[in-house]
Design an enzyme around this catalytic site. Structure first.
Site, mmCIF file in Angstrom:
data_model
loop_
_atom_site.group_PDB
_atom_site.id
_atom_site.type_symbol
_atom_site.label_atom_id
_atom_site.label_comp_id
_atom_site.label_asym_id
_atom_site.label_seq_id
_atom_site.Cartn_x
_atom_site.Cartn_y
_atom_site.Cartn_z
ATOM 1 N N HIS A 143 -25.032 -3.029 -1.303
ATOM 2 C CA HIS A 143 -25.983 -3.114 -2.414
ATOM 3 C C HIS A 143 -26.360 -4.563 -2.715
ATOM 4 C CE1 HIS A 143 -25.575 1.091 -3.504
ATOM 5 N NE2 HIS A 143 -24.271 0.981 -3.628
ATOM 6 N N GLU A 158 0.836 -1.196 0.000
ATOM 7 C CA GLU A 158 0.000 0.000 0.000
ATOM 8 C C GLU A 158 0.873 1.249 0.000
ATOM 9 O OE1 GLU A 158 -3.212 0.962 -0.354
ATOM 10 O OE2 GLU A 158 -2.369 2.951 -0.027
ATOM 11 N N CYS A 197 -13.624 10.368 23.858
ATOM 12 C CA CYS A 197 -14.364 11.159 22.862
ATOM 13 C C CYS A 197 -15.836 11.113 23.265
ATOM 14 C CB CYS A 197 -14.152 10.553 21.468
ATOM 15 S SG CYS A 197 -15.308 11.176 20.225
HETATM 16 C C1 FAD Z 1 -18.957 8.677 -3.588
HETATM 17 C C2 FAD Z 1 -18.861 7.178 -3.602
HETATM 18 C C3 FAD Z 1 -19.910 6.419 -3.122
HETATM 19 C C4 FAD Z 1 -19.827 5.021 -3.150
HETATM 20 N N1 FAD Z 1 -20.802 4.293 -2.549
HETATM 21 C C5 FAD Z 1 -20.677 2.942 -2.461
HETATM 22 C C6 FAD Z 1 -21.640 2.184 -1.769
HETATM 23 O O1 FAD Z 1 -22.574 2.716 -1.177
HETATM 24 N N2 FAD Z 1 -21.494 0.833 -1.748
HETATM 25 C C7 FAD Z 1 -20.460 0.201 -2.374
HETATM 26 O O2 FAD Z 1 -20.406 -1.027 -2.365
HETATM 27 N N3 FAD Z 1 -19.502 0.901 -3.015
HETATM 28 C C8 FAD Z 1 -19.593 2.252 -3.061
HETATM 29 N N4 FAD Z 1 -18.637 2.994 -3.690
HETATM 30 C C9 FAD Z 1 -17.557 2.298 -4.376
HETATM 31 C C10 FAD Z 1 -16.479 1.784 -3.429
HETATM 32 O O3 FAD Z 1 -16.146 2.729 -2.444
HETATM 33 C C11 FAD Z 1 -15.257 1.435 -4.264
HETATM 34 O O4 FAD Z 1 -15.641 0.606 -5.344
HETATM 35 C C12 FAD Z 1 -14.198 0.712 -3.454
HETATM 36 O O5 FAD Z 1 -13.867 1.430 -2.298
HETATM 37 C C13 FAD Z 1 -12.981 0.499 -4.315
HETATM 38 O O6 FAD Z 1 -12.009 -0.154 -3.549
HETATM 39 P P1 FAD Z 1 -10.571 -0.402 -4.129
HETATM 40 O O7 FAD Z 1 -9.875 -1.264 -3.149
HETATM 41 O O8 FAD Z 1 -10.691 -0.876 -5.536
HETATM 42 O O9 FAD Z 1 -9.923 1.049 -4.243
HETATM 43 P P2 FAD Z 1 -9.223 1.969 -3.134
HETATM 44 O O10 FAD Z 1 -9.950 1.964 -1.856
HETATM 45 O O11 FAD Z 1 -8.992 3.305 -3.754
HETATM 46 O O12 FAD Z 1 -7.835 1.236 -2.881
HETATM 47 C C14 FAD Z 1 -6.782 1.254 -3.809
HETATM 48 C C15 FAD Z 1 -5.494 1.405 -3.024
HETATM 49 O O13 FAD Z 1 -4.395 1.266 -3.912
HETATM 50 C C16 FAD Z 1 -3.368 2.094 -3.424
HETATM 51 N N5 FAD Z 1 -2.433 2.355 -4.527
HETATM 52 C C17 FAD Z 1 -2.685 3.033 -5.668
HETATM 53 N N6 FAD Z 1 -1.576 3.107 -6.420
HETATM 54 C C18 FAD Z 1 -0.603 2.456 -5.741
HETATM 55 C C19 FAD Z 1 0.782 2.217 -6.000
HETATM 56 N N7 FAD Z 1 1.391 2.678 -7.109
HETATM 57 N N8 FAD Z 1 1.504 1.523 -5.083
HETATM 58 C C20 FAD Z 1 0.906 1.053 -3.960
HETATM 59 N N9 FAD Z 1 -0.396 1.278 -3.663
HETATM 60 C C21 FAD Z 1 -1.152 1.965 -4.539
HETATM 61 C C22 FAD Z 1 -4.112 3.352 -2.978
HETATM 62 O O14 FAD Z 1 -3.351 4.110 -2.070
HETATM 63 C C23 FAD Z 1 -5.365 2.772 -2.365
HETATM 64 O O15 FAD Z 1 -5.271 2.622 -0.970
HETATM 65 C C24 FAD Z 1 -18.692 4.390 -3.697
HETATM 66 C C25 FAD Z 1 -17.628 5.167 -4.179
HETATM 67 C C26 FAD Z 1 -17.712 6.552 -4.115
HETATM 68 C C27 FAD Z 1 -16.542 7.361 -4.560
#
Ligand code: FAD
Length: 473
Positions: free
Chosen positions: A59, A41, A411
């Protein structure tokens, strides 16, 4: 399989890039097998990207395109998370949702949405009249003409799932490497990769790219260019806990092709959310809220539930969806390259995370030819509850008599005790800053946003971090 010893750094069997909810779920899934796995990370904690700033709805997948990968993995993830959450201490409340049609065009779309829900296996959705909607939601703004109830839609704590998955992974032998931003990846003949940050290298036989907003950048490092991530900004407003009795269900609009639209929803921490907006932007790091976004939300909120707008706002935040030019998840296995890309997980990744993780393990075994055997001594974890609907330590005579620090509130807004903060600091995956402590305990998340407790919380954090640094030397 163990990590090999040679002139280069140890070679992990699998490296997962990105510790969001998706990467953490994959790490947990893989930790069940006798593999050496590293979860890498860029930031100083898990769950600190998009995974900490969403709408926190579990969902059902009623509105996804039937037979799409998103639809299949969302249904699978929904079921898995519902099964897993109670034993892992992940707060979920099955409140159900009401999708509201505010005009004739939206009302006409309800039938298609109902059929879509059925095709996706959500067979308990039900079209309801305006009278029924107002019986269920007396505080709804006037003008609703019809709706659809989706009883399985639930609210979930957004913070605990990545922490639970990563903690379980670490407890079962996964190496978590924080503050390691991958800047380059080189194929080292014959059979492994070197993943380089500015100062260090990690080696891996297999790579899983779960880098969220940056999944396209990692994909490009590996020579692929099949999708481009355009951050879709979603701004949200959190209303004070006093507004919670106003809302009984998740109140959804009729979705559009671009977004699920602005909703009003209770949260598992006991607040009410209004949002999110949907605006495509360029900057993958821009999580600022905007005056226009907040104004648009307040206008939408005034229509959905006018009484809500009179309540105090506790906070506002922005999340960035990893939207791409495609309408589906971009999950691809490249067996010849020992590489799996898990990209384009835009609006549903929290709900689908455990389904995605199972699917990735299937790709690893069935397409990439990895042989997996289960560990005999797998350990499950249980996270401390931070949800409002379940017993918290300050309410538990058992916890307080075991350790009086659970009766000492630090808190006051969120009723977080010294015992919980100490527990978080001594956990297998301790926080490294106030944000991490906040997501583990709720400290400073309340209506004063840490005005009262932040000095005390920071001093406990700093003392513990200094002590651990001293012990490490
Ligand atoms: C406004 C909003 C509302 C949403 N509502 C919902 C909901 O109600 N229900 C639902 O199921 N989903 C919802 N989602 C979607 C959900 O939040 C995302 O699909 C999910 O969090 C994606 O997870 P991820 O692990 O793919 O990405 P992330 O959480 O972004 O994790 C990716 C990680 O990779 C790391 N990374 C990136 N590049 C590198 C690198 N070069 N080297 C090392 N690490 C790196 C980043 O630092 C990050 O921590 C919503 C999203 C948004 C924005």
């Amino acid at each position: 399989m163990g990590a090999a010893v040679s002139a280069h750094p140890p070679v992990f069997d699998v490296v997962i890039i990105g510790a969001g909810v998706v990467g953490c779920a994959i790490a947990r899934e893989l930790s069940q097998y006798t593999l050496s796995v590293a979860l890498i990370e860029a930031q100083n904690d898990v769950g600190k990207g998009t995974s900490k700033a969403n709408t926190a709805i579990l969902h059902t997948g009623f509105d996804t395109k039937p037979d799409s990968l998103e639809s299949r993995l969302l249904r699978r993830g929904y079921r898995r998370l519902l099964e897993y959450a109670p034993s892992a201490g992940i707060p979920i409340e099955r409140l159900g949702a009401i999708l509201i049609a505010w005009d004739e065009t939206q009302a006409a779309a309800l039938d298609d949405l109902w059929q879509n829900a059925n095709r996706n296996g959500v067979i308990d959705a039900e079209i309801v009249s305006a009278d029924e909607i107002y019986r269920l939601e007396p505080n709804l703004g006037s003008g609703a003409i019809a709706g659809m109830k989706i009883p399985g839609e639930s609210i979930i704590c957004p913070f605990t799932p990545p922490l639970a998955f990563a903690t379980e992974a670490v407890v079962n032998g996964v190496t978590l490497i924080r503050e390691f931003e991958i800047a380059a990846i080189e194929r080292q003949a014959p059979d492994f990769y070197a993943l380089r940050s500015a100062n260090d290298t990690v080696c891996a036989r297999f790579i899983i790219n779960a880098a969220g907003l940056h999944a396209d950048t990692i994909d490009l490092m590996l020579g692929h260019e099949t999708f481009h991530v355009t951050p879709r900004r979603g701004e949200l407003i959190v209303f004070d806990k006093l507004s919670r009795p106003l809302v009984n269900h998740v109140l959804l609009p009729v979705p559009t092709a671009v977004s699920k639209g602005v909703l009003v929803s209770p949260t598992t921490l006991g607040n009410v959310l209004l949002g999110p907006t949907a605006q495509d932007i360029e900057d993958k790091h821009n999580t600022n809220t905007t005056a226009d976004g907040i104004a648009a939300l307040l206008e939408a909120g005034r229509r959905i539930m006018p009484a809500l707008i009179d309540y105090e706002v506790t906070s506002s935040y922005t999340g960035l969806r990893a939207a791409t030019e495609h309408r589906d998840y971009q999950i691809t296995a490249y067996p010849d390259e020992s590489y799996i890309c898990v990209g384009g997980i835009r609006s549903t990744g929290l709900s689908a995370s455990m389904g995605i993780a199972e699917y990735v393990v299937e790709l690893l075994t069935e397409q990439c030819g990895l042989t997996l055997s289960k560990k005999p001594d797998y350990q499950r974890v249980r996270m401390p509850n931070i949800g409002e609907a379940f017993e918290r330590p300050y309410q538990s005579t058992e916890a307080i008599s075991r350790d009086p620090a659970y009766g000492q509130i630090i808190c006051f807004c969120e009723r977080v005790t010294l015992g919980e903060i100490r527990h978080a600091m001594s956990s297998p995956l301790p926080p490294r800053d106030l944000d991490g402590l906040r997501r583990r305990t709720r400290a400073q998340l309340g209506r004063c946003q840490g005005f009262h407790c932040s000095a005390t919380v920071k001093s406990i954090l700093d003392t513990t971090l200094e002590r651990s640094a001293g012990e490490a030397q």
